[in-house]
Scaffold this active site. Structure first.
Site, PDB file in Angstrom:
ATOM      1  N   HIS A 138      62.813  -8.323 106.046  1.00  0.00           N
ATOM      2  CA  HIS A 138      61.127  -7.278 105.442  1.00  0.00           C
ATOM      3  C   HIS A 138      61.975  -6.759 103.885  1.00  0.00           C
ATOM      4  O   HIS A 138      63.205  -6.970 103.357  1.00  0.00           O
ATOM      5  CB  HIS A 138      61.534  -6.381 106.332  1.00  0.00           C
ATOM      6  CG  HIS A 138      60.136  -7.335 107.259  1.00  0.00           C
ATOM      7  ND1 HIS A 138      59.686  -6.140 108.021  1.00  0.00           N
ATOM      8  CD2 HIS A 138      59.977  -7.710 107.594  1.00  0.00           C
ATOM      9  CE1 HIS A 138      59.385  -6.457 108.959  1.00  0.00           C
ATOM     10  NE2 HIS A 138      59.189  -7.432 109.025  1.00  0.00           N
ATOM     11  N   GLU A 146      63.097  -4.007 102.467  1.00  0.00           N
ATOM     12  CA  GLU A 146      63.922  -3.214 102.492  1.00  0.00           C
ATOM     13  C   GLU A 146      65.181  -3.214 102.951  1.00  0.00           C
ATOM     14  O   GLU A 146      66.593  -3.481 102.259  1.00  0.00           O
ATOM     15  CB  GLU A 146      63.789  -2.094 104.083  1.00  0.00           C
ATOM     16  CG  GLU A 146      62.387  -1.306 103.893  1.00  0.00           C
ATOM     17  CD  GLU A 146      61.570  -1.983 104.455  1.00  0.00           C
ATOM     18  OE1 GLU A 146      60.707  -1.027 105.209  1.00  0.00           O
ATOM     19  OE2 GLU A 146      61.024  -2.917 104.653  1.00  0.00           O
ATOM     20  N   CYS A 151      63.583  -2.317 110.852  1.00  0.00           N
ATOM     21  CA  CYS A 151      63.958  -1.946 108.950  1.00  0.00           C
ATOM     22  C   CYS A 151      64.392  -0.603 109.305  1.00  0.00           C
ATOM     23  O   CYS A 151      65.789   0.190 108.394  1.00  0.00           O
ATOM     24  CB  CYS A 151      62.832  -1.758 107.959  1.00  0.00           C
ATOM     25  SG  CYS A 151      62.195  -3.779 107.966  1.00  0.00           S
ATOM     26  N   ALA A 162      28.610 -15.185  90.155  1.00  0.00           N
ATOM     27  CA  ALA A 162      28.594 -15.232  88.720  1.00  0.00           C
ATOM     28  C   ALA A 162      26.201 -15.201  88.161  1.00  0.00           C
ATOM     29  O   ALA A 162      26.155 -16.192  89.091  1.00  0.00           O
ATOM     30  CB  ALA A 162      29.487 -16.687  87.984  1.00  0.00           C
ATOM     31  N   ARG A 210      41.481 -17.041  95.088  1.00  0.00           N
ATOM     32  CA  ARG A 210      41.408 -17.843  96.247  1.00  0.00           C
ATOM     33  C   ARG A 210      42.243 -17.982  97.172  1.00  0.00           C
ATOM     34  O   ARG A 210      42.630 -17.365  98.293  1.00  0.00           O
ATOM     35  CB  ARG A 210      40.587 -19.231  96.189  1.00  0.00           C
ATOM     36  CG  ARG A 210      39.362 -18.983  95.621  1.00  0.00           C
ATOM     37  CD  ARG A 210      39.140 -20.734  95.394  1.00  0.00           C
ATOM     38  NE  ARG A 210      37.451 -20.775  95.143  1.00  0.00           N
ATOM     39  CZ  ARG A 210      36.694 -22.335  94.624  1.00  0.00           C
ATOM     40  NH1 ARG A 210      37.366 -22.513  94.876  1.00  0.00           N
ATOM     41  NH2 ARG A 210      35.577 -22.252  95.045  1.00  0.00           N
ATOM     42  N   THR A 268      24.636 -23.720  99.156  1.00  0.00           N
ATOM     43  CA  THR A 268      25.309 -23.931  98.076  1.00  0.00           C
ATOM     44  C   THR A 268      25.711 -25.048  98.353  1.00  0.00           C
ATOM     45  O   THR A 268      26.608 -26.158  97.858  1.00  0.00           O
ATOM     46  CB  THR A 268      26.578 -22.817  98.469  1.00  0.00           C
ATOM     47  OG1 THR A 268      25.734 -20.880  98.144  1.00  0.00           O
ATOM     48  CG2 THR A 268      27.634 -22.478  97.004  1.00  0.00           C
ATOM     49  N   ASP A 323      26.006 -27.452  95.729  1.00  0.00           N
ATOM     50  CA  ASP A 323      27.244 -27.640  94.440  1.00  0.00           C
ATOM     51  C   ASP A 323      28.624 -28.691  94.780  1.00  0.00           C
ATOM     52  O   ASP A 323      29.657 -29.488  93.884  1.00  0.00           O
ATOM     53  CB  ASP A 323      28.170 -26.108  94.012  1.00  0.00           C
ATOM     54  CG  ASP A 323      26.932 -25.150  93.875  1.00  0.00           C
ATOM     55  OD1 ASP A 323      26.088 -25.620  92.984  1.00  0.00           O
ATOM     56  OD2 ASP A 323      26.711 -23.918  93.312  1.00  0.00           O
ATOM     57  N   LEU A 372      36.528 -25.474  97.869  1.00  0.00           N
ATOM     58  CA  LEU A 372      36.386 -24.175  98.012  1.00  0.00           C
ATOM     59  C   LEU A 372      38.340 -24.117  97.830  1.00  0.00           C
ATOM     60  O   LEU A 372      38.533 -23.636  99.016  1.00  0.00           O
ATOM     61  CB  LEU A 372      35.841 -23.848  99.544  1.00  0.00           C
ATOM     62  CG  LEU A 372      34.456 -23.859  99.657  1.00  0.00           C
ATOM     63  CD1 LEU A 372      33.950 -23.621 100.898  1.00  0.00           C
ATOM     64  CD2 LEU A 372      33.897 -22.888  98.079  1.00  0.00           C
ATOM     65  N   GLY A 432      25.437 -18.573  98.888  1.00  0.00           N
ATOM     66  CA  GLY A 432      24.799 -18.625  98.135  1.00  0.00           C
ATOM     67  C   GLY A 432      24.010 -17.181  97.773  1.00  0.00           C
ATOM     68  O   GLY A 432      24.180 -16.308  98.548  1.00  0.00           O
TER      69      GLY A 432
END
Length: 351
Positions: A53, A55, A89, A159, A194, A206, A210, A214, A294
């Site tokens: 971790h 710390e 920790c 968009a 992403r 979609t 398209d 992804l 979409g």
């Protein structure tokens, strides 16, 4: 007003923690610095689940350990006090004799939730909390949403044209490809986004229109879990550019649907799809969901109230007709300008 040392060093913790965004799941993003006589003596951040971790990395980076007994440890999230993949920790801090610990925010997950602070204070360590707490919670908003609301943190992204359309009107002869509204810099940014999220969701429309992949191509980082919402369960993964080596989750209302290479999850028609999806993702341990469209999918999550953040690009060109972009009401968090578009980020009120 002059910034205090505690705030200055906590900002450094946040800078360090953010370096590992998207890489630490299911663990939170944590950075830590050790300060001696007003100067940073050592620093570190959590890189990956199962590894030391923040710390521990910070303390181990200090060359002269004798100074630790006169130092302050800063960390943006409460130190753990339980045994997991790594030792507590809080115990490591105490074993090194650090007399003062400054914490950004309490870890509200069941395993910690104040136990780390109590462990330190009971051993005589001076502990201060709530330094840059809003910023510290913001950085780990996925982690906190998952543990407090029992669902993933949900980000909407789309968009739209200057006159508010997601897409042009398409005919059956329209070649399958995206209708680009933004430019290359915006697309690189989306790939960076992403890489920071654990799951990405689109509707079947979609996928058909398209053929999105992804995945993360324009940025370095892990691909999110790909998810498709298709009521009919009729969608082809072979033509969509999906990597056949990675399982795709398809949520559908069709009990008979069977798509090769996909995990089929049948939804109950009498229940909200959004509710069932977030419940499934929570039970799978996924802390974040990135929804890219979409319009029908975006509107469903908006109307059911299952969203936390919306990232909206608005292009400079008008379509005059097409698929209407969703309408959303939230708190404007930030605004950025690109050569071909503007980006507005909204937070849901109360998130």
């Amino acid at each position: 007003m002059e910034e205090t040392d505690d705030i200055k060093f906590m900002r450094r913790c946040l800078e360090l923690a953010s370096k590992a965004e998207g890489l630490t799941y299911p663990n939170p993003l944590v950075g830590s610095v050790i300060v001696y006589d007003g100067k940073i003596l050592g620093e570190g951040y959590h890189l990956k689940s199962g590894e030391p971790h923040a710390e521990v990395n910070a303390i181990n980076s200090v060359k002269d350990r004798s100074k630790l007994k006169f130092s302050t440890l800063y960390v943006n999230l409460e130190p753990c006090s339980h045994y997991g993949k790594t030792p507590p920790c809080a115990d490591f801090i105490l074993s090194n004799g650090i007399p003062r610990v400054v914490i950004g925010t309490i870890d509200t997950s069941d395993k910690v939730s104040g136990k780390g602070v109590k462990r330190l204070r009971d051993a005589g360590c001076e502990v201060e909390t709530g330094i840059l707490e809003t910023e510290c919670r913001r950085l780990n908003r996925r982690f906190f949403t998952f543990h407090e609301k029992k669902r993933p943190y949900i980000i909407l992204k789309w968009a739209q044209s200057a006159d508010g359309f997601l897409d042009i009107l398409r005919s059956e002869y329209h070649r399958i490809e995206p209708t680009w509204i933004t430019g290359k810099p915006e697309r690189v940014l989306v790939h960076k986004w992403r890489a920071s999220e654990q799951a990405i969701l689109v509707g079947a429309g979609t996928v058909r229109a398209d053929e999105p992949r992804l995945n993360v191509r324009e940025w370095k980082g892990p691909d999110p879990q790909k998810i498709i919402l298709s009521s009919s369960g009729s969608v082809s993964l072979g033509s969509s550019g999906f990597d056949p080596g990675n399982k795709v989750i398809v949520f559908t209302h069709n009990e008979k649907a069977d798509i090769n290479g996909a995990v089929m999850v049948v939804l109950k028609k009498e229940m909200s799809s959004a509710v069932q999806i977030v419940d499934y993702l929570f039970s799978s341990g996924l802390q974040s969901l990135f929804i890219e469209g979409g319009a029908e999918v975006l509107n469903h999550f908006i109307t059911t109230g299952f969203w936390d953040e919306a990232r909206i690009f608005t292009g400079n060109d008008s379509f005059k007709a097409g698929v209407r972009a969703p309408q959303i009401s939230g708190i404007l968090f930030s605004k950025s300008l690109f050569s071909g578009s503007s980006l507005e980020v909204y937070l849901k009120d109360g998130s």
